[in-house]
Every structure is written in structure tokens, then in C-alpha cells.
Design a protein around this motif. Structure first.
Motif, PDB file in Angstrom:
ATOM      1  N   TYR A   1       0.842  -1.202   0.000  1.00  0.00           N
ATOM      2  CA  TYR A   1       0.000   0.000   0.000  1.00  0.00           C
ATOM      3  C   TYR A   1       0.868   1.240   0.000  1.00  0.00           C
ATOM      4  CZ  TYR A   1      -3.439   3.375   1.945  1.00  0.00           C
ATOM      5  OH  TYR A   1      -4.250   4.455   2.181  1.00  0.00           O
ATOM      6  N   VAL A   2       0.601   2.131  -0.959  1.00  0.00           N
ATOM      7  CA  VAL A   2       1.322   3.400  -1.055  1.00  0.00           C
ATOM      8  C   VAL A   2       0.290   4.531  -1.134  1.00  0.00           C
ATOM      9  CG1 VAL A   2       3.019   4.762  -2.329  1.00  0.00           C
ATOM     10  CG2 VAL A   2       3.196   2.256  -2.305  1.00  0.00           C
ATOM     11  N   PRO A   3      -0.028   5.167  -0.002  1.00  0.00           N
ATOM     12  CA  PRO A   3      -0.922   6.332  -0.053  1.00  0.00           C
ATOM     13  C   PRO A   3      -0.153   7.561  -0.530  1.00  0.00           C
ATOM     14  CG  PRO A   3      -0.268   5.883   2.213  1.00  0.00           C
ATOM     15  CD  PRO A   3       0.364   4.810   1.369  1.00  0.00           C
ATOM     16  N   VAL A   4      -0.804   8.381  -1.358  1.00  0.00           N
ATOM     17  CA  VAL A   4      -0.141   9.544  -1.950  1.00  0.00           C
ATOM     18  C   VAL A   4      -1.064  10.757  -1.808  1.00  0.00           C
ATOM     19  CG1 VAL A   4       0.916  10.512  -4.027  1.00  0.00           C
ATOM     20  CG2 VAL A   4       1.005   8.037  -3.627  1.00  0.00           C
ATOM     21  N   ILE A   5      -0.524  11.848  -1.266  1.00  0.00           N
ATOM     22  CA  ILE A   5      -1.311  13.059  -1.029  1.00  0.00           C
ATOM     23  C   ILE A   5      -0.752  14.199  -1.882  1.00  0.00           C
ATOM     24  CG2 ILE A   5      -2.007  14.756   0.705  1.00  0.00           C
ATOM     25  CD1 ILE A   5      -3.327  11.977   0.948  1.00  0.00           C
ATOM     26  N   SER A   6      -1.648  14.919  -2.561  1.00  0.00           N
ATOM     27  CA  SER A   6      -1.193  15.956  -3.494  1.00  0.00           C
ATOM     28  C   SER A   6      -1.213  17.361  -2.908  1.00  0.00           C
ATOM     29  CB  SER A   6      -2.053  15.929  -4.767  1.00  0.00           C
ATOM     30  OG  SER A   6      -3.408  16.209  -4.468  1.00  0.00           O
ATOM     31  N   ASN A   7      -2.071  17.622  -1.912  1.00  0.00           N
ATOM     32  CA  ASN A   7      -2.215  18.987  -1.402  1.00  0.00           C
ATOM     33  C   ASN A   7      -2.242  19.013   0.122  1.00  0.00           C
ATOM     34  OD1 ASN A   7      -3.737  18.946  -4.218  1.00  0.00           O
ATOM     35  ND2 ASN A   7      -3.076  21.047  -3.868  1.00  0.00           N
ATOM     36  N   ALA A   8      -1.305  18.334   0.749  1.00  0.00           N
ATOM     37  CA  ALA A   8      -1.266  18.306   2.214  1.00  0.00           C
ATOM     38  C   ALA A   8      -0.966  19.693   2.773  1.00  0.00           C
ATOM     39  CB  ALA A   8      -0.215  17.312   2.687  1.00  0.00           C
ATOM     40  N   LEU A   9      -1.603  20.015   3.889  1.00  0.00           N
ATOM     41  CA  LEU A   9      -1.349  21.265   4.602  1.00  0.00           C
ATOM     42  C   LEU A   9      -0.478  20.980   5.823  1.00  0.00           C
ATOM     43  CD1 LEU A   9      -4.913  22.882   4.483  1.00  0.00           C
ATOM     44  CD2 LEU A   9      -2.964  23.270   2.946  1.00  0.00           C
ATOM     45  N   PRO A  10       0.199  21.998   6.345  1.00  0.00           N
ATOM     46  CA  PRO A  10       1.048  21.769   7.525  1.00  0.00           C
ATOM     47  C   PRO A  10       0.302  21.101   8.673  1.00  0.00           C
ATOM     48  CG  PRO A  10       1.518  23.917   6.583  1.00  0.00           C
ATOM     49  CD  PRO A  10       0.337  23.376   5.825  1.00  0.00           C
ATOM     50  N   ASP A  11      -0.962  21.488   8.869  1.00  0.00           N
ATOM     51  CA  ASP A  11      -1.739  20.912   9.970  1.00  0.00           C
ATOM     52  C   ASP A  11      -1.986  19.413   9.797  1.00  0.00           C
ATOM     53  OD1 ASP A  11      -1.834  23.391  11.072  1.00  0.00           O
ATOM     54  OD2 ASP A  11      -3.930  23.810  10.544  1.00  0.00           O
ATOM     55  N   ASP A  12      -1.830  18.905   8.565  1.00  0.00           N
ATOM     56  CA  ASP A  12      -2.064  17.480   8.324  1.00  0.00           C
ATOM     57  C   ASP A  12      -0.948  16.610   8.899  1.00  0.00           C
ATOM     58  OD1 ASP A  12      -4.444  17.926   6.909  1.00  0.00           O
ATOM     59  OD2 ASP A  12      -3.357  18.221   5.019  1.00  0.00           O
ATOM     60  N   ASN A  13       0.234  17.216   9.095  1.00  0.00           N
ATOM     61  CA  ASN A  13       1.390  16.452   9.581  1.00  0.00           C
ATOM     62  C   ASN A  13       1.641  15.209   8.722  1.00  0.00           C
ATOM     63  OD1 ASN A  13       1.943  18.157  11.873  1.00  0.00           O
ATOM     64  ND2 ASN A  13       0.132  17.253  12.868  1.00  0.00           N
ATOM     65  N   TRP A  14       1.484  15.381   7.421  1.00  0.00           N
ATOM     66  CA  TRP A  14       1.653  14.250   6.501  1.00  0.00           C
ATOM     67  C   TRP A  14       3.132  14.005   6.235  1.00  0.00           C
ATOM     68  CZ3 TRP A  14      -0.853  10.241   4.817  1.00  0.00           C
ATOM     69  CH2 TRP A  14      -0.417   9.564   3.675  1.00  0.00           C
ATOM     70  N   THR A  15       3.579  12.783   6.453  1.00  0.00           N
ATOM     71  CA  THR A  15       4.989  12.441   6.241  1.00  0.00           C
ATOM     72  C   THR A  15       5.172  11.404   5.141  1.00  0.00           C
ATOM     73  OG1 THR A  15       4.866  10.753   7.979  1.00  0.00           O
ATOM     74  CG2 THR A  15       5.583  12.967   8.640  1.00  0.00           C
ATOM     75  N   GLY A  16       4.066  11.053   4.472  1.00  0.00           N
ATOM     76  CA  GLY A  16       4.144  10.041   3.420  1.00  0.00           C
ATOM     77  C   GLY A  16       4.434  10.644   2.057  1.00  0.00           C
ATOM     78  N   ARG A  17       4.140   9.884   1.014  1.00  0.00           N
ATOM     79  CA  ARG A  17       4.402  10.305  -0.362  1.00  0.00           C
ATOM     80  C   ARG A  17       3.507  11.479  -0.737  1.00  0.00           C
ATOM     81  NH1 ARG A  17       6.665   5.817  -3.219  1.00  0.00           N
ATOM     82  NH2 ARG A  17       6.577   7.014  -5.167  1.00  0.00           N
ATOM     83  N   THR A  18       4.046  12.354  -1.574  1.00  0.00           N
ATOM     84  CA  THR A  18       3.285  13.506  -2.048  1.00  0.00           C
ATOM     85  C   THR A  18       3.371  13.575  -3.569  1.00  0.00           C
ATOM     86  OG1 THR A  18       5.208  14.954  -1.800  1.00  0.00           O
ATOM     87  CG2 THR A  18       3.688  14.818   0.067  1.00  0.00           C
ATOM     88  N   GLY A  19       2.466  14.363  -4.153  1.00  0.00           N
ATOM     89  CA  GLY A  19       2.465  14.543  -5.601  1.00  0.00           C
ATOM     90  C   GLY A  19       1.278  13.851  -6.241  1.00  0.00           C
ATOM     91  N   PHE A  20       1.402  13.603  -7.546  1.00  0.00           N
ATOM     92  CA  PHE A  20       0.324  12.953  -8.293  1.00  0.00           C
ATOM     93  C   PHE A  20       0.447  11.441  -8.155  1.00  0.00           C
ATOM     94  CE2 PHE A  20       0.841  16.961 -10.807  1.00  0.00           C
ATOM     95  CZ  PHE A  20      -0.376  17.519 -10.434  1.00  0.00           C
ATOM     96  N   VAL A  21      -0.668  10.797  -7.853  1.00  0.00           N
ATOM     97  CA  VAL A  21      -0.615   9.371  -7.535  1.00  0.00           C
ATOM     98  C   VAL A  21      -0.153   8.538  -8.725  1.00  0.00           C
ATOM     99  CG1 VAL A  21      -3.075   8.994  -8.054  1.00  0.00           C
ATOM    100  CG2 VAL A  21      -1.878   7.474  -6.452  1.00  0.00           C
TER     101      VAL A  21
END
Length: 348
Positions: free
Chosen positions: A273-293
Motif C-alpha cells: 500500500y502506497v498512499p499519496v497526497i497531493s495537497n497536504a497542509l502543515p496541519d495534516d502532519n503528513w509524512t508520506g508520499r506527495t504529488g500525483f498518484v
């Protein structure tokens, strides 16, 4: 289905290389004739918007009904490509389509349904469960979809998010499209026990079990619904093929069943499983993959020549993946299976 010009008919349609043949009545689009006669050809929206039914015409003449240029360009049409959902034969036709199956075991049927449960799982996603008639089982492939038939005759399509063995009802993941007649109703007025008329199953998106190739499962937003159905089916059937799910969303909350996926990981050792986030905000504290899935897939798999890809979600994601995986990652075109989630706006 999109209205199309009339023709005399009937005409014979032959699909190569399988040799399957069926007939079309006067004014009947090729896909409509195929569904009526239980011939499983690739398709998605049935409205000339997604391009999933595109194939090559080898012989004969067709006239296209209304369709989107992004689904079939004038150049593609000049080069012999057609959209079977809105192409009406004017003569006997020979097509080339390698994704032809016999779907006669799962006839398309209309039936009443009752809303049995509703759960809002994110700010814009509602899981709706439908109870179907106890004596009238809906048979379908994991990955296919049904259509709601609204009172004015309009239709709305949603993929079953549960595999058939997890019936007898169906689970749907409905995203709110503000201003959309149906989804506004779902999010503001729909109640449990409401009666809805449905028809199905539709779609050529289902697991090709005759292959042992590793799979990329690509989902954006509620495109996760049919992918979830595939995963349930794989687990139920004990299918051991390696599969990697790439699920993309704008914000972490858009991955509304992330916990469910992680539970499956503990039970299915060949699933990644590879979750990918394109528009994370600082409050999300997202540390995973970013960009276009869809690009994350190519970063991890620059050579897809030995894979199958099952892609679901927004048309821009599906279309980009189809084009780039073939052109840049050597994915054979016949190993890309897709369900493009077109909205009513996409069809006009």
C-alpha cells in the motif's frame, strides 16, 4: 446511452482476434448490442465521455453519435478508431478488441433496492448500503457498477465497493458534487429505508484471473470503491498475485478507508500500500508520499512491461496513467484496465 443516428440494419459485428460475432438492430450502437447479447466488451461510462470503449475498426462503416473530443479525437477517428458506445453500424463491421469476454452469466437487470445504511466517512464521501430483493440476487464481477434510475429517467453510476460474496446487498461510495441533483439528495435528504430503482451490472472492469502478472491497483478518491471490491475478491478466492495499491487524495482525510486497507495488509502478505497526497497542509502532519498518484507508480516502477494495471477514479488521473504508462513505462496497452469516474459535467 447516448442517442445515435438511425441505420437500416440488422448488421453483423465480428470482433477479432476472438472471432465473436453478434448483430445490431437498426440505430443500435455497437456496445448496446453487445450488452444485450451478453458479449463483454470494454467500456465505462456508456456516454461517449471516458474513452474506455475505444477500439479499432478493421472493416465497415459507422456513424458516431455525440461524444467528447477527449474520448475520441478527430485524428483518432480518421485513423480508424471508434467508440463502441456511440458508434452505429451502417454496414457489417469487423473490430479489433482484445478484451472480449462472455458476460452472459451476469445479465443486466432492473430491480428495486432499499437504503439499509448510510455512513458519512469524510467531509464529502458517504457510504451507502443497499438492500436488494431477497429472492432476486444481483450477480456481478467485483469491480462492476450499477446505475440508479431517477424519477425523471436520468441515471447515476456507482461501482460496487463490496465483492459479490459480501452480499447480498451492495455498498457504494458516493462523493458529494455540490449542485449535483443526485448527490445533493444523498447528503441532505436521503434516509434509510428509501426505495431506489437500480439496474446492473455494467462495466468491463474486473480482475483478469487468467494472468499471474503482478498488479498495480491505482485509485484516486472514490475510485477506491471498485478497487476495494477487487481486494475483497482476491482475499476471498485466495489469489496470491502480488499487488500494490496506490491511493491518491488531496488531503489525508480523502483516504477515507485507510484503516481498512491497513487491516488487509496484515492479512494479505502479497498486498502492498502506497498512499499519496497531493495537497497536504502543515496541519495534516503528513509524512508520506506527495504529488500525483499516477506518477508515484512510475517512480517506483519505471518498467511496467510485466505488470497489469487496474486504474479507477477521476478521468484526468486515468487518462494520464494510460498514456504515460504506455509511452514511458512500456506497459502493454491491453494490460491497462480502467474505470473512469465521469460526472454529469464530464458528459456535456
Amino acid at each position: 446511452m447516448t442517442a445515435a443516428p438511425a441505420s437500416a440494419g440488422p448488421f453483423q459485428i465480428t470482433v477479432q482476434p476472438s472471432g465473436r460475432a453478434f448483430s445490431s438492430e437498426g440505430g443500435e450502437a455497437i456496445l448496446e448490442a453487445a450488452i444485450r447479447q451478453g458479449v463483454g466488451m470494454p467500456y465505462g461510462c456508456k456516454d461517449g465521455a471516458c474513452g474506455s470503449c475505444k477500439c479499432r475498426k478493421l472493416e465497415g462503416t459507422v456513424v458516431h453519435g455525440p461524444h467528447q473530443a477527449k474520448a475520441l479525437s478527430a485524428e483518432e477517428e480518421a485513423n480508424g478508431l471508434i467508440l463502441t458506445c456511440c458508434a452505429v453500424p451502417q454496414s457489417d463491421i469487423v473490430l479489433e478488441s482484445r478484451q472480449v469476454t462472455d458476460e452472459s452469466a451476469f445479465p443486466v437487470r432492473k430491480m428495486p433496492s432499499r437504503v439499509s445504511a448510510m455512513e458519512k466517512v469524510s467531509h464529502d464521501v458517504m457510504i451507502v448500503k443497499l438492500q436488494l430483493p431477497a429472492n432476486d440476487t444481483l450477480r456481478y464481477h467485483a469491480g462492476q457498477y450499477i446505475e440508479f434510475i431517477l424519477r425523471d429517467g436520468a441515471r447515476r453510476s456507482y461501482s460496487m465497493a463490496n465483492a459479490p460474496h459480501n452480499g447480498p446487498g451492495v455498498e457504494l461510495h458516493i462523493r458529494h458534487m455540490p449542485g449535483g441533483k443526485f448527490t445533493d439528495h444523498v447528503f441532505t435528504a436521503m434516509k434509510e429505508k428509501e426505495i431506489m430503482r437500480v439496474e446492473g451490472p455494467f462495466g468491463s472492469f474486473f480482475l483478469r484471473e487468467d494472468s499471474d502478472k503482478p498488479m498495480i491497483l491505482l485509485a484516486s478518491g472514490t475510485g477506491f470503491a471498485p478497487i476495494k471490491s477487487l481486494i475483497e475478491h482476491m482475499q476471498f478466492k485466495g489469489i496470491q498475485r502480488h499487488a500494490t495499491l496506490y491511493w491518491g487524495g488531496r488531503r489525508p482525510g480523502d483516504l477515507y478507508m485507510d484503516a481498512w486497507v491497513r487491516e488487509r495488509l496484515a492479512e494479505m502478505p502479497n498486498l502492498k500500500y502506497v498512499p499519496v497526497i497531493s495537497n497536504a497542509l502543515p496541519d495534516d502532519n503528513w509524512t508520506g508520499r506527495t504529488g500525483f498518484v499516477h506518477k508515484a507508480v512510475m517512480e517506483d516502477h519505471p518498467d511496467l512491461s510485466g505488470h497489469q494495471v487496474y486504474a479507477c477514479g477521476a478521468p484526468i488521473v486515468v487518462d494520464s496513467a494510460r498514456a504515460e504508462y504506455s509511452a514511458r513505462a512500456r506497459l502493454p496497452a491491453e494490460e491497462f484496465f480502467a474505470d473512469s469516474f465521469t460526472t454529469e459535467a464530464d458528459k456535456h
